[in-house]
Write a protein that holds these residues in place. Sequence first.
Motif, PDB file in Angstrom:
ATOM      1  N   UNK A   1       0.844  -1.191   0.000  1.00 60.79           N
ATOM      2  CA  UNK A   1       0.000   0.000   0.000  1.00 60.79           C
ATOM      3  C   UNK A   1       0.880   1.242   0.000  1.00 60.79           C
ATOM      4  N   UNK A   2       0.361   2.294  -0.644  1.00 61.83           N
ATOM      5  CA  UNK A   2       1.088   3.562  -0.705  1.00 61.83           C
ATOM      6  C   UNK A   2       0.179   4.676  -0.211  1.00 61.83           C
ATOM      7  N   UNK A   3       0.797   5.801   0.128  1.00 62.73           N
ATOM      8  CA  UNK A   3       0.029   6.991   0.464  1.00 62.73           C
ATOM      9  C   UNK A   3      -0.482   7.619  -0.826  1.00 62.73           C
ATOM     10  N   UNK A   4      -1.575   8.354  -0.699  1.00 65.35           N
ATOM     11  CA  UNK A   4      -2.155   8.991  -1.881  1.00 65.35           C
ATOM     12  C   UNK A   4      -1.189  10.034  -2.429  1.00 65.35           C
ATOM     13  N   UNK A   5      -0.860   9.950  -3.730  1.00 67.81           N
ATOM     14  CA  UNK A   5       0.010  10.958  -4.332  1.00 67.81           C
ATOM     15  C   UNK A   5      -0.668  12.324  -4.340  1.00 67.81           C
ATOM     16  N   UNK A   6       0.126  13.359  -4.144  1.00 66.86           N
ATOM     17  CA  UNK A   6      -0.396  14.720  -4.172  1.00 66.86           C
ATOM     18  C   UNK A   6      -0.548  15.177  -5.627  1.00 66.86           C
ATOM     19  N   UNK A   7      -1.649  15.849  -5.906  1.00 72.80           N
ATOM     20  CA  UNK A   7      -1.906  16.387  -7.240  1.00 72.80           C
ATOM     21  C   UNK A   7      -1.672  17.891  -7.180  1.00 72.80           C
ATOM     22  N   UNK A   8      -0.791  18.380  -8.047  1.00 69.70           N
ATOM     23  CA  UNK A   8      -0.497  19.819  -8.066  1.00 69.70           C
ATOM     24  C   UNK A   8      -1.720  20.592  -8.543  1.00 69.70           C
ATOM     25  N   UNK A   9      -1.747  21.867  -8.272  1.00 73.60           N
ATOM     26  CA  UNK A   9      -2.892  22.682  -8.686  1.00 73.60           C
ATOM     27  C   UNK A   9      -2.991  22.743 -10.209  1.00 73.60           C
ATOM     28  N   UNK A  10      -1.848  22.745 -10.910  1.00 71.78           N
ATOM     29  CA  UNK A  10      -1.865  22.746 -12.377  1.00 71.78           C
ATOM     30  C   UNK A  10      -2.458  21.446 -12.906  1.00 71.78           C
ATOM     31  N   UNK A  11      -2.060  20.329 -12.291  1.00 74.16           N
ATOM     32  CA  UNK A  11      -2.574  19.031 -12.712  1.00 74.16           C
ATOM     33  C   UNK A  11      -4.068  18.937 -12.418  1.00 74.16           C
ATOM     34  N   UNK A  12      -4.506  19.469 -11.274  1.00 77.18           N
ATOM     35  CA  UNK A  12      -5.927  19.462 -10.918  1.00 77.18           C
ATOM     36  C   UNK A  12      -6.743  20.261 -11.931  1.00 77.18           C
ATOM     37  N   UNK A  13      -6.202  21.382 -12.372  1.00 79.68           N
ATOM     38  CA  UNK A  13      -6.887  22.192 -13.385  1.00 79.68           C
ATOM     39  C   UNK A  13      -6.970  21.447 -14.717  1.00 79.68           C
ATOM     40  N   UNK A  14      -5.884  20.740 -15.079  1.00 83.31           N
ATOM     41  CA  UNK A  14      -5.886  19.960 -16.323  1.00 83.31           C
ATOM     42  C   UNK A  14      -6.916  18.830 -16.247  1.00 83.31           C
ATOM     43  N   UNK A  15      -6.971  18.139 -15.112  1.00 85.06           N
ATOM     44  CA  UNK A  15      -7.947  17.063 -14.921  1.00 85.06           C
ATOM     45  C   UNK A  15      -9.363  17.622 -15.040  1.00 85.06           C
ATOM     46  N   UNK A  16      -9.619  18.749 -14.392  1.00 89.67           N
ATOM     47  CA  UNK A  16     -10.938  19.386 -14.440  1.00 89.67           C
ATOM     48  C   UNK A  16     -11.312  19.774 -15.874  1.00 89.67           C
ATOM     49  N   UNK A  17     -10.361  20.350 -16.585  1.00 88.11           N
ATOM     50  CA  UNK A  17     -10.612  20.766 -17.971  1.00 88.11           C
ATOM     51  C   UNK A  17     -10.947  19.565 -18.850  1.00 88.11           C
ATOM     52  N   UNK A  18     -10.168  18.494 -18.733  1.00 92.37           N
ATOM     53  CA  UNK A  18     -10.411  17.293 -19.543  1.00 92.37           C
ATOM     54  C   UNK A  18     -11.750  16.663 -19.195  1.00 92.37           C
TER      55      UNK A  18
END
Length: 98
Positions: free
Chosen positions: A26-43
């Motif tokens: 098991x791993x800890x949840x990776x952190x998503x940068x704000x830029x990556x979060x915006x890209x995910x939201x846009x897609x």
Amino acid sequence: MSDMKKWMPYRSLVEQDYTYKDRKEKIDKPQVSSEKAEEIDRILHTKVGVPLHITYYLDGYLYEVEDTIKKVDMDNRKVVFTSGDKLSLSSIIDIEVI
């Protein structure tokens, strides 16, 4: 009676024929940068109906799925796929258009 086999507690069924080394850690949840979060939201909002490759985190493990988004349910913060599966928006780590 000497032909009797001894009971094997961990390998008595074919489905149990694995070793603990084969299991992922098991791993800890990776952190998503704000830029990556915006890209995910846009897609998510612009690529409805387009096949996507999504990496998501669930219960200590990373999973990947390829599916097409049917809709983004902002009230319940979930993505609904054409297959009927649902995925929490907060669990998405990465997303790519196929």
